[in-house]
Design a protein around this motif. Structure first.
Motif, mmCIF file in Angstrom:
data_model
loop_
_atom_site.group_PDB
_atom_site.id
_atom_site.type_symbol
_atom_site.label_atom_id
_atom_site.label_comp_id
_atom_site.label_asym_id
_atom_site.label_seq_id
_atom_site.Cartn_x
_atom_site.Cartn_y
_atom_site.Cartn_z
ATOM 1 N N ALA A 196 49.018 34.087 67.891
ATOM 2 C CA ALA A 196 49.939 34.966 67.177
ATOM 3 C C ALA A 196 51.229 34.275 66.756
ATOM 4 N N SER A 197 51.407 32.985 67.072
ATOM 5 C CA SER A 197 52.623 32.302 66.643
ATOM 6 C C SER A 197 52.535 32.013 65.142
ATOM 7 N N PRO A 198 53.671 31.705 64.499
ATOM 8 C CA PRO A 198 53.624 31.388 63.061
ATOM 9 C C PRO A 198 52.662 30.255 62.729
ATOM 10 N N LEU A 199 52.632 29.212 63.564
ATOM 11 C CA LEU A 199 51.745 28.084 63.268
ATOM 12 C C LEU A 199 50.276 28.482 63.370
ATOM 13 N N ALA A 200 49.937 29.304 64.364
ATOM 14 C CA ALA A 200 48.547 29.742 64.492
ATOM 15 C C ALA A 200 48.132 30.593 63.295
ATOM 16 N N VAL A 201 49.030 31.460 62.830
ATOM 17 C CA VAL A 201 48.735 32.289 61.659
ATOM 18 C C VAL A 201 48.573 31.415 60.412
ATOM 19 N N LEU A 202 49.469 30.451 60.241
ATOM 20 C CA LEU A 202 49.386 29.571 59.072
ATOM 21 C C LEU A 202 48.093 28.765 59.076
ATOM 22 N N ARG A 649 47.032 41.142 58.005
ATOM 23 C CA ARG A 649 45.973 40.755 58.931
ATOM 24 C C ARG A 649 46.511 40.640 60.352
ATOM 25 N N LEU A 650 47.701 40.086 60.497
ATOM 26 C CA LEU A 650 48.308 39.936 61.810
ATOM 27 C C LEU A 650 48.596 41.314 62.426
ATOM 28 N N ARG A 651 49.098 42.232 61.615
ATOM 29 C CA ARG A 651 49.400 43.572 62.117
ATOM 30 C C ARG A 651 48.138 44.294 62.574
ATOM 31 N N MET A 652 47.074 44.201 61.791
ATOM 32 C CA MET A 652 45.824 44.867 62.147
ATOM 33 C C MET A 652 45.201 44.248 63.393
ATOM 34 N N ALA A 682 47.256 38.058 78.576
ATOM 35 C CA ALA A 682 47.394 37.146 77.441
ATOM 36 C C ALA A 682 47.467 37.919 76.134
ATOM 37 N N LEU A 683 46.635 38.990 76.036
ATOM 38 C CA LEU A 683 46.645 39.793 74.822
ATOM 39 C C LEU A 683 47.987 40.499 74.659
ATOM 40 N N ALA A 684 48.553 40.980 75.756
ATOM 41 C CA ALA A 684 49.864 41.624 75.686
ATOM 42 C C ALA A 684 50.926 40.632 75.210
ATOM 43 N N HIS A 685 50.829 39.386 75.693
ATOM 44 C CA HIS A 685 51.772 38.355 75.251
ATOM 45 C C HIS A 685 51.613 38.068 73.757
ATOM 46 N N GLN A 686 50.369 38.026 73.293
ATOM 47 C CA GLN A 686 50.129 37.772 71.874
ATOM 48 C C GLN A 686 50.645 38.918 71.014
ATOM 49 N N ARG A 687 50.484 40.168 71.519
ATOM 50 C CA ARG A 687 51.014 41.307 70.768
ATOM 51 C C ARG A 687 52.535 41.247 70.684
ATOM 52 N N GLU A 688 53.145 40.833 71.760
ATOM 53 C CA GLU A 688 54.602 40.701 71.760
ATOM 54 C C GLU A 688 55.047 39.633 70.758
ATOM 55 N N ARG A 692 57.243 40.174 67.270
ATOM 56 C CA ARG A 692 58.469 39.421 67.011
ATOM 57 C C ARG A 692 58.398 38.714 65.656
ATOM 58 N N LEU A 693 57.246 38.132 65.345
ATOM 59 C CA LEU A 693 57.084 37.463 64.057
ATOM 60 C C LEU A 693 57.201 38.460 62.911
ATOM 61 N N LEU A 694 56.572 39.605 63.046
ATOM 62 C CA LEU A 694 56.640 40.616 61.988
ATOM 63 C C LEU A 694 58.069 41.106 61.795
ATOM 64 N N GLU A 695 58.818 41.202 62.875
ATOM 65 C CA GLU A 695 60.221 41.610 62.762
ATOM 66 C C GLU A 695 61.049 40.578 62.001
ATOM 67 N N VAL A 696 60.804 39.295 62.279
ATOM 68 C CA VAL A 696 61.517 38.230 61.566
ATOM 69 C C VAL A 696 61.173 38.256 60.079
ATOM 70 N N LEU A 697 59.895 38.453 59.747
ATOM 71 C CA LEU A 697 59.492 38.528 58.345
ATOM 72 C C LEU A 697 60.135 39.724 57.660
ATOM 73 N N ALA A 698 60.227 40.859 58.361
ATOM 74 C CA ALA A 698 60.857 42.041 57.778
ATOM 75 C C ALA A 698 62.336 41.786 57.493
ATOM 76 N N ASP A 699 63.018 41.075 58.380
ATOM 77 C CA ASP A 699 64.433 40.751 58.151
ATOM 78 C C ASP A 699 64.596 39.865 56.917
ATOM 79 N N LEU A 700 63.704 38.910 56.735
ATOM 80 C CA LEU A 700 63.771 38.060 55.549
ATOM 81 C C LEU A 700 63.461 38.857 54.295
ATOM 82 N N ASP A 701 62.515 39.785 54.377
ATOM 83 C CA ASP A 701 62.246 40.672 53.239
ATOM 84 C C ASP A 701 63.515 41.400 52.822
ATOM 85 N N GLN A 702 64.210 41.962 53.797
ATOM 86 C CA GLN A 702 65.413 42.723 53.503
ATOM 87 C C GLN A 702 66.493 41.825 52.891
#
Length: 722
Positions: A196-202, A649-652, A682-688, A692-702
């Motif tokens: 769930a980190s940015p690098l894993a998503v990329l 995809r990350l959100r789903m 581990a899954l709970a950590h990945q959700r967290e 956090r990543l989605l929140e950072v992306l939302a801030d950049l959107d704004q």
């Protein structure tokens, strides 16, 4: 770029046509137009303020521009400004409306010539409805005269163009800091379980050309933070963990493979030049005929060059074999003897790579995999491509002719075989390479010893910027003659204010003297540099000028103006200076692209020498130089755009899947053991992490949404064609 929101481009064959000098225009003009009405009727008032970046029409590299304004049957002209491409008129021309239908406004720029006809510099035109509803006010691009399109029908030849124009907005640096922190944290955690980190998503999202560009941006970004080693190790461990067949390791264009490849090009180009340039130059200069493939042999050519009597294929093969080994021998000797000259950052990266591969494939039958992983990058993805296309690696200024290109291809194939450690010799379709096999097999043991020595290095990568990693203090990274402006050349004409001096740049010092041999030198510490920027040509009426802004111990800023002989040299010096000063703290956020002359700044007309800069500073790359400095804001912006593609995809995957209950109570009810509970944890950590990543992306959107209206208010309406 495949991530941009607004792509434009072409990919087609275009017929060449004759050049019309009046169609070759450049630059912009600043106008303010008003439509007035009084008892005498309507009047058009055209305030011609200034122009910039006009085409040079005179032998001096400048022009003598004047403006001509047309409205209906009337026309007026401004005064002529001599010897400039950045004229300031500040003249108001008024034209009265004549009887008849509404007329467009046309403003033409011309270069005045004493002898012969004036030269056209460009024009803008506004239709009547624009004049009435929204009179022009701002900067407008100059256009050529409208003319009927002519097609030569291909009689002059055709050129295939593939062009992609991209556009994006780069925000101030502080907006990207949260995303940069997430990226840096990614490489410091366990790589194999990360999802769930940015690098894993990329890594999951990217493919094709996007992956190569993303790899370049990421390598630059982590180099700037002193974390290139952990970044490469993170991707390597993920790639190795999911590889089951060692024969396929790093053979695909994965993000790990592309990142290591781009890392070598960014960090290792001086090393590559030192190893390959002497032999590459010999191949170009000697132009010897070499061929091992019987289907491609030109016996007629070899008769004229090398042989007495009628040559045979065997004669050609023997002569070519001798020439090839004569080139390959010095290449191999230089490579295996270059351990001490290989950049420490590359050696450390290869050491981590080898350890990772050895842990994954410890079996005796896979003992060569650890060496193949390194040689695959160094020989197959670095040395061999540079031999094949030396111009792309800045080893030569021009591409090779057909004969030299074939010789380079044979050498590149041989280097590839050496990089494969002889595993594929005698296989495939190129059996005609067999005469070279004895030489290649004898080289394998030397290459293995070289790889063992290469990774025999102690220490860890030090934190810090790319300058510390890539520019050793004592190494001269660039030198040559430049024109330096005197500190305060009061009363001197511009051309006398610049004096020729020989400059040397190292990781510690920028120094200069009258000549290379002169012992009396002046210098400025690289650590004092706060900005390295271009200077508008209008500042001194000179092209290719840059400025180096330094800060002394008392905190005062000093600007040194340097002129290069051409745009390529300018780009190279900008690149080298920015790279060397990249780690410096307290960089300037803004600068003046002009100069302080006649009691004001030529760019923004502010009257105080200490006035804040009017343009944002840069540390961006310059095209054509692999060792460019870094631009973390632009690099993070590209990463942000790519992450947007995977946001849904990350959100789903992590936030909208309610089929798994990861609460402690649910786990207790199921009677899970501690080991079984690790998976929900581990899954709970990945959700967290995903949240956090989605929140950072939302801030950049704004942030982008907030900046967009500001940009729209600054944009002036452009000229409309009738």
């Amino acid at each position: 770029m495949c991530w941009t929101r607004i792509p434009w481009g072409i990919d087609s064959w275009i017929n060449l046509s004759h050049v019309d000098p009046d169609a070759e225009v450049q630059g912009e003009i600043c106008l303010a137009v008003q439509m007035l009405e009084d008892v005498r009727g309507r009047c058009l008032r055209c305030h011609v303020l200034q122009a910039r970046d006009l085409a040079p029409r005179d032998i001096s590299g400048t022009s003598d521009p004047f403006a001509r304004v047309f409205w209906g049957s009337q026309s007026l002209e401004t005064s002529t400004i001599k010897k400039t491409r950045f004229p300031h008129w500040d003249e108001v021309l008024e034209l009265r409306e004549m009887p008849g239908p509404p007329s467009p406004l046309r403003v033409e720029l011309w270069d005045w010539d004493m002898v012969g006809k004036n030269d056209f510099l460009g024009m803008v035109e506004f239709p009547p409805q624009v004049l009435q509803q929204n009179p022009p006010n701002g900067w407008f691009h100059l256009l050529p005269f409208p003319r009927a399109e002519e097609d030569s029908g291909g009689s002059l030849g055709a050129l295939r163009l593939k062009v992609r124009l991209t556009e994006d907005r780069v925000l101030p640096s502080q907006y990207y800091q949260p995303l940069r922190e997430l990226l840096m944290e990614s490489v410091l955690g366990p790589a194999e379980e990360d999802a769930a980190s940015p690098l894993a998503v990329l890594e999951e999202l990217t493919s094709g050309d996007c992956r190569q560009e993303l790899a370049t941006k990421l390598v630059k970004l982590f180099l700037g933070q002193g974390l290139a080693g952990p970044f490469l190790d993170y991707l390597t461990r993920r790639e190795v963990a999911r590889t089951t067949d060692p024969n396929t390791l790093f053979r695909s264009n994965s993000l790990a493979s592309k990142s290591m490849e781009q890392f070598l090009k960014l960090v290792g180009m001086p090393y590559l030049h030192e190893v390959l340039r002497p032999v590459i130059n010999r191949v170009f200069e000697e132009k010897k005929y070499m061929e091992l493939d019987p289907c491609k042999m030109d016996l007629g050519r070899t008769r004229r060059i090398s042989f007495k009597g009628a040559p045979s294929e065997e004669h050609v093969r023997e002569a070519s074999l001798g020439l090839l080994t004569g080139y390959l021998g010095p290449i191999l000797d230089t490579i295996v003897g270059s351990v001490g000259r290989c950049p420490p950052a590359i050696r450390l990266a290869f050491k981590q790579l080898r350890q990772c591969v050895e842990e994954r494939f410890p079996q005796a039958e896979h003992k060569d995999v650890k060496n193949l992983a390194i040689s695959g990058f160094l020989f197959l993805r670095f040395f061999a491509p540079a031999i094949l296309t030396p111009k792309l690696f800045d080893l030569r200024d021009q591409h090779a002719d057909p004969q030299t290109r074939r010789s380079l291809l044979l050498l590149a194939k041989a280097v590839q075989s050496i990089g494969n450690l002889g595993q594929q010799l005698g296989q495939g379709k190129e059996l005609w390479m067999a005469p070279l096999h004895p030489f290649l097999l004898q080289s394998i043991s030397r290459v293995r010893d070289f790889l063992d020595q290469l990774v025999d290095v102690d220490g860890k990568e030090e934190p810090g910027g790319p300058g510390r990693a890539l520019v050793p203090p004592s190494v001269t990274v660039r030198e040559g003659y430049l024109l330096k402006r005197k500190e305060e050349p009061a009363g001197l004409a511009t051309r006398f204010a610049f004096k020729k001096r020989y400059f040397r740049l190292s990781g510690e010092m920028l120094s200069y003297s009258r000549s290379p041999e002169c012992q009396t030198r002046s210098s400025m510490p690289v650590s004092h540099i706060r900005a390295v920027e271009r200077v508008d040509e209008g500042a001194f009426q000179l092209p290719h000028v840059m400025q180096v802004v330094t800060q002394d111990g008392a905190g005062a800023l000093h600007t040194t103006y340097l002129q290069c002989k051409n745009v390529n040299e300018l780009n190279q010096w900008l690149s080298a200076l920015r790279k060397a000063s990249a780690p410096n703290p307290d960089k300037l956020a803004a600068w003046h692209p002009g100069a302080f002359r006649s009691a004001h700044w030529t760019c923004c007309l502010q009257a105080e020498r200490s006035a804040a800069g009017c343009s944002r500073t840069h540390s961006a790359v310059t095209l054509g130089d692999w060792s460019d400095p870094l631009d973390p804001d632009a690099e993070t912006q590209m990463v942000y755009r790519q992450l947007l593609l995977g946001r849904d995809r990350l959100r789903m995957k992590f936030l909208e899947d309610s089929t798994l209950d990861t609460t402690p109570e649910a786990d207790t009810e199921k009677g899970s053991s501690a080991t079984e509970a690790a998976c929900p944890a581990a899954l709970a950590h990945q959700r967290e992490a995903a949240a956090r990543l989605l929140e950072v992306l939302a801030d950049l959107d704004q942030a982008h949404e907030e900046f967009q209206p500001q940009e729209q208010r600054k944009v002036a309406p452009g000229p409309l064609r009738p």
